[in-house]
Design an enzyme around this catalytic site. Sequence first.
Site, PDB file in Angstrom:
ATOM      1  N   ASN A 215      64.958  16.374  21.779  1.00 26.08           N
ATOM      2  CA  ASN A 215      64.007  17.444  20.789  1.00 26.08           C
ATOM      3  C   ASN A 215      64.215  17.968  19.422  1.00 26.08           C
ATOM      4  OD1 ASN A 215      66.279  20.104  19.834  1.00 26.08           O
ATOM      5  ND2 ASN A 215      66.490  20.039  22.160  1.00 26.08           N
ATOM      6  N   ASP A 284      68.488  20.804  28.624  1.00 30.81           N
ATOM      7  CA  ASP A 284      68.733  21.931  29.386  1.00 30.81           C
ATOM      8  C   ASP A 284      68.486  20.706  31.105  1.00 30.81           C
ATOM      9  OD1 ASP A 284      69.042  25.139  28.640  1.00 30.81           O
ATOM     10  OD2 ASP A 284      67.003  24.529  27.782  1.00 30.81           O
ATOM     11  N   LYS A 294      67.583  -1.777  30.424  1.00 35.81           N
ATOM     12  CA  LYS A 294      66.496  -0.716  30.341  1.00 35.81           C
ATOM     13  C   LYS A 294      65.712  -0.949  31.522  1.00 35.81           C
ATOM     14  CE  LYS A 294      62.327  -2.248  27.064  1.00 35.81           C
ATOM     15  NZ  LYS A 294      62.575  -3.340  26.160  1.00 35.81           N
ATOM     16  N   PHE A 329      72.290  31.298  20.465  1.00 32.03           N
ATOM     17  CA  PHE A 329      70.407  32.576  19.815  1.00 32.03           C
ATOM     18  C   PHE A 329      69.634  31.959  20.609  1.00 32.03           C
ATOM     19  CE2 PHE A 329      70.665  31.119  15.303  1.00 32.03           C
ATOM     20  CZ  PHE A 329      72.380  30.950  15.177  1.00 32.03           C
ATOM     21  N   LYS A 347      74.995  35.471  29.192  1.00 25.93           N
ATOM     22  CA  LYS A 347      75.676  34.540  29.065  1.00 25.93           C
ATOM     23  C   LYS A 347      77.285  35.203  28.754  1.00 25.93           C
ATOM     24  CE  LYS A 347      72.465  31.714  28.173  1.00 25.93           C
ATOM     25  NZ  LYS A 347      72.220  30.238  27.416  1.00 25.93           N
TER      26      LYS A 347
HETATM   27  O1  C5P Z   1      69.259  30.560  27.800  1.00 22.44           O
HETATM   28  P1  C5P Z   1      68.630  29.408  26.502  1.00 22.44           P
HETATM   29  O2  C5P Z   1      68.533  27.812  26.686  1.00 22.44           O
HETATM   30  O3  C5P Z   1      67.283  29.868  25.863  1.00 22.44           O
HETATM   31  O4  C5P Z   1      70.111  29.836  25.611  1.00 22.44           O
HETATM   32  C1  C5P Z   1      70.394  29.641  24.654  1.00 22.44           C
HETATM   33  C2  C5P Z   1      71.235  30.101  24.035  1.00 22.44           C
HETATM   34  O5  C5P Z   1      72.535  28.841  24.926  1.00 22.44           O
HETATM   35  C3  C5P Z   1      72.008  28.745  22.682  1.00 22.44           C
HETATM   36  O6  C5P Z   1      73.061  29.650  22.036  1.00 22.44           O
HETATM   37  C4  C5P Z   1      72.263  27.881  23.145  1.00 22.44           C
HETATM   38  O7  C5P Z   1      73.432  26.826  21.893  1.00 22.44           O
HETATM   39  C5  C5P Z   1      72.793  27.722  24.760  1.00 22.44           C
HETATM   40  N1  C5P Z   1      72.744  26.174  25.566  1.00 22.44           N
HETATM   41  C6  C5P Z   1      74.172  26.320  25.819  1.00 22.44           C
HETATM   42  N2  C5P Z   1      73.675  25.429  26.802  1.00 22.44           N
HETATM   43  C7  C5P Z   1      72.880  24.904  27.486  1.00 22.44           C
HETATM   44  C8  C5P Z   1      71.184  25.733  26.618  1.00 22.44           C
HETATM   45  C9  C5P Z   1      71.038  26.190  26.046  1.00 22.44           C
HETATM   46  O8  C5P Z   1      75.011  26.805  25.566  1.00 22.44           O
HETATM   47  N3  C5P Z   1      72.387  23.927  28.313  1.00 22.44           N
END
Ligand code: C5P
Length: 403
Positions: A215, A284, A294, A329, A347
């Site tokens: 991203n 995610d 490859k 965040f 969380k």
């Molecule tokens: O649930 P969402 O992805 O919107 O949450 C964002 C927060 O969760 C951010 O602080 C991000 O660093 C953290 N996060 C994480 N691990 C993930 C996805 C998001 O720690 N796999």
Amino acid sequence: MSLKGKKILLGVGGGIAAYKSCELLRRLTERGADVHVVLTPSAQQFVTALTFQALSQHPVHTDLFNLTEESEMSHIKLADEADLLLIAPATADLIAKLAHGMANDLLTTVALVARAPVYFAPSMNVNMWEKDVVQDNVKTLLSRGYRMVEPAEGYLACGWEGKGRLAEPEVILAAVERHFSGAGAAKKKSLAGRKVLINAGPTREFLDPVRFLSNPSSGKMGFALAEAARRRGAEVTLVAGPVALPTPEGVRRIDVVSSAEMREVCEKHFPKADLFIGTAAVGDFAPAMALPQKLKKNGRALRLELQPTTDILLSLGKAKRKGQVLVGFAAETEALVSNAKEKLKKKNLDLIVANDVSQRDIGFAGEDNCVTLIDRGGNATPLEKMPKAAVAERILDAVEKLV
Ligand code: C5P
């Protein structure tokens, strides 16, 4: 609040807003501050030294090489004796000189000598303010511990409308009062002895040796937080995904690539941390299987199977022990506050920083951010749009009360 006994050095740059500094000076002296004034050569084109002399009841300093002045009060003494250096208006030229350590007039020389905190209040045409070079210089100053009183938006003397107006004297005065009332003064080493763990940047989830899912996160917000926490005396560990940013001075940086690596490093260091700030845009989803070779194209469609990754913040929230503070965040495109509140709860966070990523120019790779801070009690504090370094300071101000 009384400013009695406070020695303030007021540096006035050469902009049309210099006339507002007379009012600022009047308000500072009304509150008991002992104000000495330094005018740049171009400031004298807009206002006279005599006005400032009458209002401050001290001789005004203008010349780096004035022998009479030098014998009365050298520029070293001027700088040494000040509790605060306040530069208003700070023109684009002055900001550039300060950012690059130039010292070719009395004000820039004094600023370079001074060990006192420096506040600057920019004032310029909106197009100037928006130039990358000006924003870079502002960022440099903020990253070096200068504090800014943001310019306001509105009608500009040059006929344009937009951001660039010198903040009103009462706004600048309020910043000075806040500084002396403790918030600013205590900032310096307010996190001394604290262990702060921050993750930043994107992750890369490899599909084969040359392809990955990622991203556009630049890591700027996390790096700004690491730098600000370090300046406040914390011992900072920064777990960084692949980003093109220099390591802030005094910060321990651990580079990682995938979300699994980021998770492993964060979980390893979390037990010793007093504060964790999750700024990383952790992937995610990751390919169910990373191919060792490859993947060859064959002209046909490719179906990818993705697996969810572990939510690092969620897992740290579960492991959190008493006394540890967790900040996350939330980048949202709708229902900003309610979605962020839900995440804070789910969380087990102490503070969540919500930003509306549907707005252009902020968040992800931008220089500025416009966020709302939400605490466990559900109190939402929306902040105005500002550079990420300034957002970092505001987040730490809120977090400091919790650690
Ligand atoms: O649930 P969402 O992805 O919107 O949450 C964002 C927060 O969760 C951010 O602080 C991000 O660093 C953290 N996060 C994480 N691990 C993930 C996805 C998001 O720690 N796999």
